[in-house]
Enzyme design. Structure first.
Site, PDB file in Angstrom:
ATOM      1  N   LEU A 168      33.465  44.149  41.216  1.00  0.00           N
ATOM      2  CA  LEU A 168      33.954  42.764  41.219  1.00  0.00           C
ATOM      3  C   LEU A 168      34.825  42.531  42.450  1.00  0.00           C
ATOM      4  CD1 LEU A 168      34.790  42.257  37.452  1.00  0.00           C
ATOM      5  CD2 LEU A 168      32.719  41.645  38.701  1.00  0.00           C
ATOM      6  N   ASP A 202      36.743  48.104  37.695  1.00  0.00           N
ATOM      7  CA  ASP A 202      35.830  46.958  37.728  1.00  0.00           C
ATOM      8  C   ASP A 202      34.514  47.353  38.387  1.00  0.00           C
ATOM      9  OD1 ASP A 202      37.223  47.340  40.136  1.00  0.00           O
ATOM     10  OD2 ASP A 202      36.805  45.289  40.777  1.00  0.00           O
TER      11      ASP A 202
END
Ligand SMILES: [Mg+2]
Length: 507
Positions: free
Chosen positions: A125, A167
């Site tokens: 991300l 992430d």
């Protein structure tokens, strides 16, 4: 036990659903210690010699066996829990790094079938730390869960999808035939993230960077593939995030080319960059013009592109539906205009893509265009390839039937290469078969000549009209004439040309 021995029965009981609730004690005459051991291994809790069985002894054995069974169950359950903990990411429920690496090694050792490729895809991300820092970890965790869900929805479900930590996510896309498959999936993932996430009333925009390494092209080693995908992912970040990067430069170039073409393709219709060229079709017995095949060209950066270079991209992105409708409209407008000036009514052949057939309102569109340009339906021939028929279902068969009922003609394009299935000729309302250029070009070879002869005889016997494509010289023309082929097109007559040239030379 005449049919089987006790061990077999024991194994059968242990496999049955009863397994979770039954303690088992085996009784036997055999004093073999090995047999007792085998019984315990197969799932019995105790083993007694029949000669030793007494009431109190049996009662005690049952009591002990039950207690032992309960303990075994507890052990089994906690093993299962530990296994889940070890293999699953507790936040998202996805596979964790450990089971991901196991799965990656396994899919590589199994060697993908039929030269299939495998894409190791890493997704990270963009600026996730900012979310955690400004909104706190609860919001960050919820975001990770929702991202996992959206990405899952872009997958078919048979891929390995894992959260490697933080992430960072990873996906193994296996059984790929071209890297375009990986491009398609990952682009779908990026666009699925475009819609803002709403977490605890906060609107969050989140994008991701994706790096892809391909087995076996980049490496056949799991560790190396991971490293390469990681490098590609960092390159994606460096390029400005919300990007997809392939590890290998050539693949990246191919991807960018495709990406760029698609981006240009989206605006091409409104920029009026498409043109139709028309290839005249002749009746072979008289050499009289009967109509044209409409062929699309794209004026891309001042170079005329042929369908081969952009049609597949248009199909994958769905733009084909708009382009296809434009082709239908433009062709009908054109043939109607020419027929107003021409004494003979000329026909127009329009190619349809398999994707267009799935468009439920296409039939209504065709109907409205026929009315708008006042074109007799029998002058309009829709060309389909066998691929379209292969993917057909009840709805597409209905489409063909309605098209026929409308009065339009249906022809099967590129016949003689590929499947050339007889059942297609039988199952679909086909008026015309177009024999592929590749066959006509080789018609001077004895083998091919025999093949064309056979195809023609077969088609003529079931009353299907024939068009020969790719007539380039006198000798292939005279062969087609000898074979009583109805119509033909090709460079011998003329290559596809623009509407102005048609008007000044053929109308
Ligand atoms: Mg065609």
């Amino acid at each position: 036990m005449p049919q089987r021995d006790g061990i077999e029965l024991l194994l059968e009981i242990r496999r049955a659903p009863l397994d979770n609730s039954v303690a088992i004690i085996m009784l036997s005459n055999s004093e073999e210690p090995a047999l007792a051991l085998e019984c315990v291994r197969a799932g019995a809790q105790d083993f007694l010699l029949k000669s030793e069985v007494t009431g109190p002894r049996l009662e005690r054995a049952i009591l002990h066996s039950r207690a032992r069974f309960v303990l075994e169950q507890k052990l089994h359950n906690s093993f299962q829990k530990a296994k889940v903990l070890a293999e699953q990411d507790s936040l998202t429920g996805l596979a964790n790094r450990y089971s991901f690496e196991e799965a990656l090694s396994a899919s590589i050792t199994q060697k993908p079938r039929d030269n299939a490729k495998l894409a190791l895809t890493l997704l990270d991300l963009d600026n996730f730390k900012f979310i955690n820092d400004t909104h706190g970890h609860d919001v960050g965790d919820e975001l990770l869960k929702q991202v996992a869900k959206r990405v899952s929805n872009c997958l078919r479900g048979n891929e390995v999808f894992a959260r490697l930590g933080g992430d960072e996510f990873a996906i193994i896309l296996s059984n790929l035939h071209t890297i375009d498959n990986a491009t398609r999936v990952t682009k779908r993932i990026l666009s699925s993230l475009e819609v803002p996430f709403i977490i605890s009333g906060i609107d969050i925009k989140m994008s991701a960077s994706i790096g892809i390494a391909i087995y076996p092209d980049n490496s056949v080693e799991a560790i190396e593939l991971l490293k390469f995908a990681d490098i590609a992912m960092y390159r994606a970040k460096k390029l400005g995030r919300n990007q997809i990067c392939y590890f290998e430069e050539e693949m990246q170039a191919q991807f960018l080319q495709r990406y760029q073409t698609e981006a240009y393709l989206i605006g091409a219709l409104t920029r009026n960059e498409f043109v139709l060229h028309y290839q005249p079709i002749y009746q072979l017995s008289t050499n009289k013009l009967t109509g044209f095949e409409a062929l699309i060209r794209w004026d891309y950066k001042n170079t005329l592109q042929y369908p081969l270079s952009f049609l597949e991209i248009a199909e994958c992105s769905g733009i084909i539906n708009d382009i296809g409708r434009w082709v239908i409209q433009q062709s009908l407008y054109q043939i109607s205009a020419w027929n107003l000036e021409n004494s003979e009514q000329l026909s127009i052949a329009i190619n349809l893509s398999p994707i267009q057939i799935k468009d439920k309102s296409l039939l209504a569109f065709i109907k409205s265009m026929l009315t708008q340009y006042n074109v007799a339906p029998h002058l309009v021939e829709f060309e389909l390839t066998e691929t379209t028929l292969l993917e057909s279902n009840n709805e597409t068969i209905e489409f063909f039937t309605s098209l026929k009922q409308l009065g339009c003609m249906i022809s099967l394009d590129d016949f003689g290469i590929g499947f050339s299935s007889l059942s297609h000729l039988h199952n679909f309302p086909i008026d015309t078969v177009k024999i592929d250029t590749a066959l006509i070009l080789k018609s001077h070879e004895a083998n091919t000549k025999r093949l064309i002869t056979g195809i023609c005889r077969m088609l003529q016997s079931i009353d299907i009209a024939i068009v020969a494509e790719g007539i380039e010289n006198e000798s292939s023309l005279s062969l087609c004439q000898q074979l009583d082929i109805d119509r033909g097109q090709g460079y011998f007559y003329t290559k596809p040309v623009d509407a102005l040239t048609i008007k000044s030379n053929f109308i």
